[in-house]
Enzyme design. Structure first.
Site, PDB file in Angstrom:
ATOM      1  N   ASP A 142     -59.102 -36.051 -71.839  1.00  0.00           N
ATOM      2  CA  ASP A 142     -58.062 -36.447 -70.893  1.00  0.00           C
ATOM      3  C   ASP A 142     -58.096 -37.958 -70.621  1.00  0.00           C
ATOM      4  O   ASP A 142     -58.906 -38.688 -71.215  1.00  0.00           O
ATOM      5  CB  ASP A 142     -58.271 -35.620 -69.600  1.00  0.00           C
ATOM      6  N   ASP A 199     -47.723 -33.344 -67.686  1.00  0.00           N
ATOM      7  CA  ASP A 199     -48.098 -31.928 -67.567  1.00  0.00           C
ATOM      8  C   ASP A 199     -46.886 -31.012 -67.409  1.00  0.00           C
ATOM      9  O   ASP A 199     -45.963 -31.293 -66.658  1.00  0.00           O
ATOM     10  CB  ASP A 199     -49.005 -31.733 -66.344  1.00  0.00           C
TER      11      ASP A 199
HETATM   12  C1  GLA Z   1     -54.460 -33.524 -66.773  1.00  0.00           C
HETATM   13  C2  GLA Z   1     -54.058 -32.851 -68.084  1.00  0.00           C
HETATM   14  C3  GLA Z   1     -53.894 -31.358 -67.862  1.00  0.00           C
HETATM   15  C4  GLA Z   1     -55.199 -30.777 -67.326  1.00  0.00           C
HETATM   16  C5  GLA Z   1     -55.597 -31.493 -66.049  1.00  0.00           C
HETATM   17  C6  GLA Z   1     -56.976 -31.095 -65.551  1.00  0.00           C
HETATM   18  O1  GLA Z   1     -53.442 -33.481 -65.831  1.00  0.00           O
HETATM   19  O2  GLA Z   1     -52.855 -33.401 -68.573  1.00  0.00           O
HETATM   20  O3  GLA Z   1     -53.534 -30.719 -69.068  1.00  0.00           O
HETATM   21  O4  GLA Z   1     -56.198 -30.900 -68.281  1.00  0.00           O
HETATM   22  O5  GLA Z   1     -55.625 -32.914 -66.237  1.00  0.00           O
HETATM   23  O6  GLA Z   1     -57.324 -31.755 -64.379  1.00  0.00           O
END
Ligand code: GLA
Length: 388
Positions: A142, A199
């Site tokens: 990430d 996301d």
């Molecule tokens: C980010 C990523 C998500 C997930 C969250 C976890 O937002 O894009 O897919 O992994 O972190 O905290």
């Protein structure tokens, strides 16, 4: 060239990670921080019992929130949460492997993960070794809490190197949400898939906007490194960590067809233990998976369409051609395209013999143009052959 060399080449390409878009399950969409050993074991059991492993979904990935809040002060290592994973991660990984599945872990290029657990910044090689010790086969990486002075692409290159030094073959799943023109350099950093968008949440607008945002990037997805448009929300119906307004079965049908057509990794995000039969049938649709996993890995292209009525075409191996018509809009629409615009002029005498992948129905040979009335959010998808 001696026969031996041919053999060698064949074996290497069989071994190549991410020869086709990775498939599996990731904990984040449904469980968020509510993960633990039982949830993982039950999910592993369900993936096998419900035929998902057999259908190709072979990675089980634990996302954020799996560790203690701080590293071990003596070893400097990240430590699994002692309450969630009382037997440590190797035990979980062993269980997942015992089911014939592959095991995935999560970390972050910054100092902390997005949910504020220790990140791998400046600990890349140690952490990669730790994941290898767990028996990890996959690492999602990430992009939160990146120090301002740090160079984003370089952080991914570092983890790419660290994974290579880890002594284990680990699929590298980059997740910087499309920053720093990621599609131009991420393949060179060794990643096998890369998130190109923010996301997803479990709503039609979220999946529509993500899909439309990648139309110009479809060609940046190819064997060895695929454009990841996030985990699927199929079967969540608004429940769980990223449950939002929820989706209808029609919305999920379109989500799956788009992900398959875009050659996107197919990481399920709904609770596998409770997926209903209709959703299971959808994500196991052999034709759609075949479109996604086609060995030539050619990108789809968008042929025509208004802002919301879109048609996509993807050349498959064996001279087959996939066609997807989607109505991303809020009312019925005509989705159409001229065969001339996909390389089949009327003068050639050829048309397309079309088989509907949802109903199995053969539409016969269509020529010159295709025009279908499609309800809001719905789609039609065909596998076709050139025919006179
Ligand atoms: C980010 C990523 C998500 C997930 C969250 C976890 O937002 O894009 O897919 O992994 O972190 O905290």
């Amino acid at each position: 060239m001696p026969t031996g060399s041919f053999k060698m080449i064949f074996v290497r390409s069989e071994l190549m990670l991410s020869r086709t878009p990775p498939m599996g399950f990731n904990t984040w969409n449904t469980f968020g921080e509510n993960i633990n050993e039982s949830v993982i074991k039950e999910t592993a059991d369900a993936m096998v019992e419900k035929g998902l492993l057999e259908a190709g979904y072979n990675y089980l990935v634990i996302d954020d929130c799996w560790s203690e809040r701080e590293r071990d002060p003596e070893t400097g290592k990240i430590v699994p949460d002692k309450i969630k994973f009382p037997n440590g991660m190797k035990a979980v990984s062993d269980y997942v492997h015992s089911k014939g599945l592959k095991f995935g872990m999560y970390s972050c290029a910054g100092t902390r993960t997005c949910a504020d657990y220790p990140g791998s910044f400046d600990h890349e090689f140690l952490d990669a070794r730790t994941f290898a010790e767990y028996g990890a086969d996959f690492l999602k990486y990430d992009f939160c809490y990146k120090p301002n002075v740090a160079n984003g692409p370089l952080l991914y290159r570092k983890m790419g190197m660290a994974l290579k030094a880890s002594g284990r073959e680990i699929l590298f799943s980059a997740c910087n949400w499309g920053n720093d023109e990621v599609n131009t350099w991420i393949r060179s950093a060794g990643a096998h898939m890369y998130r190109s968008t923010g996301d997803i949440n479990d709503s039609f607008p979220s999946m529509r906007d993500i899909s439309l945002s990648q139309i110009d990037n479809l060609a940046y997805s190819a064997p060895g490194c695929f454009n990841d448009i996030d985990m699927l929300t199929i079967g969540m119906y608004g429940e769980g960590n990223v449950g939002s307004s929820g989706c209808t079965d029609i919305d999920y049908k379109t989500q799956f067809a788009v992900w398959c057509m875009f050659s996107a990794p197919l990481m399920l995000g709904g609770d596998i233990r409770n997926l209903n039969d209709k959703m299971l049938e959808l994500v196991k649709n052999k034709d759609l998976i075949r479109i996604n996993q086609d060995e030539e890995g050619r990108p789809a292209f968008c042929t025509t369409g208004s802002r919301e009525a879109k048609s996509f075409v993807k050349l498959l191996s064996d001279n087959e051609i996939a066609v997807l018509l989607v109505n991303f809009g809020e009312s019925d629409a005509h989705v159409e395209f001229y065969f001339e615009n996909i390389g089949i002029p009327a003068a050639s005498g050829y048309g397309l013999e079309m088989r509907d992948v949802f109903t199995g129905k053969n539409l016969g040979v269509k020529k010159e143009f295709m025009r279908r009335k499609i309800a809001a959010h719905d789609c039609e998808c065909y596998i076709c052959k050139l025919a006179k």
